[in-house]
Design an enzyme around this catalytic site. Structure first.
Site, PDB file in Angstrom:
ATOM      1  N   LYS A   1      36.229  12.790  45.516  1.00 41.44           N
ATOM      2  CA  LYS A   1      36.970  14.014  45.675  1.00 41.44           C
ATOM      3  C   LYS A   1      37.353  14.467  44.341  1.00 41.44           C
ATOM      4  CE  LYS A   1      38.505  14.000  50.364  1.00 41.44           C
ATOM      5  NZ  LYS A   1      39.524  14.234  51.227  1.00 41.44           N
TER       6      LYS A   1
ATOM      7  N   LYS B   1      27.354  12.808  54.693  1.00 39.10           N
ATOM      8  CA  LYS B   1      28.007  12.799  56.004  1.00 39.10           C
ATOM      9  C   LYS B   1      28.459  14.214  56.475  1.00 39.10           C
ATOM     10  CE  LYS B   1      32.868  12.206  54.786  1.00 39.10           C
ATOM     11  NZ  LYS B   1      34.202  11.995  54.694  1.00 39.10           N
TER      12      LYS B   1
ATOM     13  N   LYS C   1      33.721  18.977  56.402  1.00 38.94           N
ATOM     14  CA  LYS C   1      34.286  20.349  56.571  1.00 38.94           C
ATOM     15  C   LYS C   1      34.034  21.037  55.197  1.00 38.94           C
ATOM     16  CE  LYS C   1      38.321  18.450  58.601  1.00 38.94           C
ATOM     17  NZ  LYS C   1      39.797  18.187  58.365  1.00 38.94           N
TER      18      LYS C   1
HETATM   19  P1  AMP Z   1      39.520  14.250  58.348  1.00 31.27           P
HETATM   20  O1  AMP Z   1      38.937  15.679  58.664  1.00 31.27           O
HETATM   21  O2  AMP Z   1      38.655  13.834  56.846  1.00 31.27           O
HETATM   22  O3  AMP Z   1      40.801  14.103  58.207  1.00 31.27           O
HETATM   23  O4  AMP Z   1      38.833  13.270  59.083  1.00 31.27           O
HETATM   24  C1  AMP Z   1      39.494  12.941  60.395  1.00 31.27           C
HETATM   25  C2  AMP Z   1      38.781  11.773  61.183  1.00 31.27           C
HETATM   26  O5  AMP Z   1      37.416  12.205  61.413  1.00 31.27           O
HETATM   27  C3  AMP Z   1      38.770  10.569  60.387  1.00 31.27           C
HETATM   28  O6  AMP Z   1      39.122   9.639  61.139  1.00 31.27           O
HETATM   29  C4  AMP Z   1      37.276  10.524  59.783  1.00 31.27           C
HETATM   30  O7  AMP Z   1      36.836   9.125  59.516  1.00 31.27           O
HETATM   31  C5  AMP Z   1      36.864  11.252  60.842  1.00 31.27           C
HETATM   32  N1  AMP Z   1      35.645  11.801  60.455  1.00 31.27           N
HETATM   33  C6  AMP Z   1      35.503  12.609  59.534  1.00 31.27           C
HETATM   34  N2  AMP Z   1      33.941  12.899  59.377  1.00 31.27           N
HETATM   35  C7  AMP Z   1      33.240  12.307  59.941  1.00 31.27           C
HETATM   36  C8  AMP Z   1      31.774  12.260  60.234  1.00 31.27           C
HETATM   37  N3  AMP Z   1      30.917  12.895  59.551  1.00 31.27           N
HETATM   38  N4  AMP Z   1      31.535  11.236  61.040  1.00 31.27           N
HETATM   39  C9  AMP Z   1      32.574  10.250  61.688  1.00 31.27           C
HETATM   40  N5  AMP Z   1      33.509  10.502  61.282  1.00 31.27           N
HETATM   41  C10 AMP Z   1      34.065  11.433  60.576  1.00 31.27           C
END
Ligand code: AMP
Ligand code: TRP
Length: 334
Positions: A114, A198, A201
Site C-alpha cells: 500500500k 486479488k 476495490k
Molecule cells: P477490506 O475491504 O480490505 O476491508 O476487506 C474486508 C474483508 O474482505 C477482509 O476479511 C478481507 O480479507 C476480505 N477480502 C477482501 N478482498 C478479498 C478477495 N479478493 N478475496 C477474498 N477475500 C477478500
C-alpha cells in the site's frame, strides 16, 4: 477459565464492496452469526490511514453498514457498529503500540504494497495499522476472526501481540490468542482481468470485479469479458492450476453453486469457457443482485442506518469499557 467463543471482524468503509469481500468475509459472517456471538465493525479508523474525502467516507460508512444488513447480518443477534464511535479501540491501540515491535511491523507485506515506492510519504497510521487491528480484536477478548487470506499475516501479528501482552504483564490467558477463520476453498477471489492479482476495490478497471451493487446487465457483461483461456476446460485440477484466470472462474462457480471443483470439472471438461461463463453469470445474478437491491433500498433510509450504528456502538462500548478497566489496571495506569 476458558473464554467463550466470540467472533470479531471488520471491513473498511472504502466503497464498492465486491465478490471478494462477499465470499472471503461477509458470507462467513452470516454463517457464524447462526452459531455464536459476533461483533461486526465498520473500521473507519483503518480507512483514514489513506486519505479519504470526508463526504465520501460518511457515505461509505453507511453503505458498508447497509451491506452487512443486506447480506443478512441481523442487528438483533450480532453487534454492528463503526469503530470510531467506541473510543476504546484508539486507546487500546496506543497501549498495544507500546507492546508491538518495530521489527514485527517491518515484516508486514500489506504496508509494503500500500505504501508503494515512496514509503517515507506513507502516513504513520498506515504503518501501525496492524496494531489497531489487534486492538479491535483484543478489546472484546475475541476468540475467532473470519477474514480473507490477505489478512492472515495481520492476524498472526495480533496473536503475537496478545501473547506478548500476557507475558509482559504476567497474566497468562488474559487475552485469548485469536484464531483466524479463513475460507478453505476460496480464501482469495482473484481479479477477472488478471488471475494472479486479488479482486480489489482499488483496482482501476471496474471490469476486474463484481461489485455487490452491480445490476444483472453489468454482471453478465463483466463475466463475458472476464479473461479465461484459449483451450477448452481441462479435465483435471493439475492442468487447471496452471491457468489462473480459468481457475478463478471455476472456483467462484464451485463456491457459489456449492459444488466441489472436481465435480464442476467432471461436468465441464472439454467444453468452451463460454458455457461455464453463462452458468456463472446466471448464478451470480441470482445471488448478488438481491443483495445490491437491498443495499440501494437501505441507503435511502439514513436515519435507520444511523440508528443501527448507534445501538451497536452502545452495546460494544459497554463490553469495551469493562475490558479496558482491567487492561488499564494490568498496565498500571490509574
Ligand atoms: P477490506 O475491504 O480490505 O476491508 O476487506 C474486508 C474483508 O474482505 C477482509 O476479511 C478481507 O480479507 C476480505 N477480502 C477482501 N478482498 C478479498 C478477495 N479478493 N478475496 C477474498 N477475500 C477478500
Ligand atoms: N484489516 C482488515 C482489512 O483490511 C480490516 C480489519 C480491521 C479487520 N480490523 C479488523 C479484520 C479486525 C478482522 C478483525 O480487511
Amino acid at each position: 477459565m476458558k473464554n467463550k467463543k466470540l467472533v470479531f471482524s471488520g471491513v473498511q468503509p472504502t466503497g464498492n464492496l465486491h465478490l471478494g469481500n462477499y465470499l472471503g468475509a461477509l458470507k462467513n459472517f452470516l454463517a457464524l452469526q447462526k452459531e455464536t456471538d459476533c461483533i461486526y465493525c465498520v473500521v473507519d479508523l483503518h480507512a483514514i490511514t489513506i486519505f479519504q474525502n470526508p463526504k465520501e467516507l460518511k457515505n461509505n460508512i453507511l453503505e458498508t453498514t447497509a451491506s452487512f444488513l443486506a447480506t443478512g447480518i441481523d442487528p438483533n443477534k450480532s453487534i454492528i457498529f463503526n469503530q470510531s464511535s467506541v473510543s476504546g479501540h484508539a486507546e487500546l491501540a496506543w497501549i498495544l503500540n507500546c507492546v508491538s515491535r518495530i521489527g514485527w511491523l517491518n515484516r508486514m507485506t500489506q504496508f509494503k504494497d500500500k505504501a508503494g515506492k515512496d514509503k517515507e510519504k506513507a502516513s504513520v497510521g498506515l504503518y501501525i495499522y496492524p496494531n489497531l487491528m489487534a486492538a479491535d480484536i483484543l478489546l472484546y477478548k475475541s476468540t475467532h476472526v473470519p477474514v480473507g487470506a490477505d489478512q492472515k499475516q495481520h492476524l498472526e501479528l495480533s496473536r503475537d501481540i496478545a501473547q506478548k501482552f500476557n507475558n509482559d504483564f504476567n497474566c497468562a490467558g488474559f487475552f485469548p490468542i485469536p484464531e483466524p477463520l479463513i475460507p478453505k476453498n476460496i480464501s482469495r477471489v482473484m481479479s477477472l482481468r488478471d488471475g494472479l492479482k486479488k479482486m480489489s476495490k482499488s483496482e482501476e478497471s471496474d471490469y476486474s470485479r463484481i461489485n455487490l451493487k452491480d445490476n444483472a446487465e453489468d454482471i453478465i457483461k463483466k463475466i463475458k469479458k472476464a479473461k479465461s483461456d484459449s483451450e477448452p476446460i481441462p479435465d483435471n485440477l493439475k492442468m487447471l492450476e496452471q491457468k489462473p484466470e480459468a481457475m478463478n472462474l471455476l472456483n467462484i462457480y464451485s463456491e457459489i453453486s456449492k459444488t466441489s471443483l472436481e465435480k464442476v470439472l467432471n461436468e465441464m471438461a472439454g467444453k468452451e469457457y463460454s458455457d461455464i461463463k453463462k452458468k456463472l453469470a446466471d448464478i451470480l445474478v441470482s445471488e448478488i443482485c438481491p443483495v445490491g437491491k437491498e443495499i440501494n433500498k437501505l441507503m435511502k433510509d439514513e436515519t435507520y442506518l444511523l440508528q443501527i450504528l448507534k445501538k451497536g456502538s452502545e452495546k460494544a462500548n459497554i463490553k469495551a469499557e469493562e475490558n479496558l478497566k482491567i487492561i488499564r489496571e494490568k498496565v498500571g495506569l490509574i
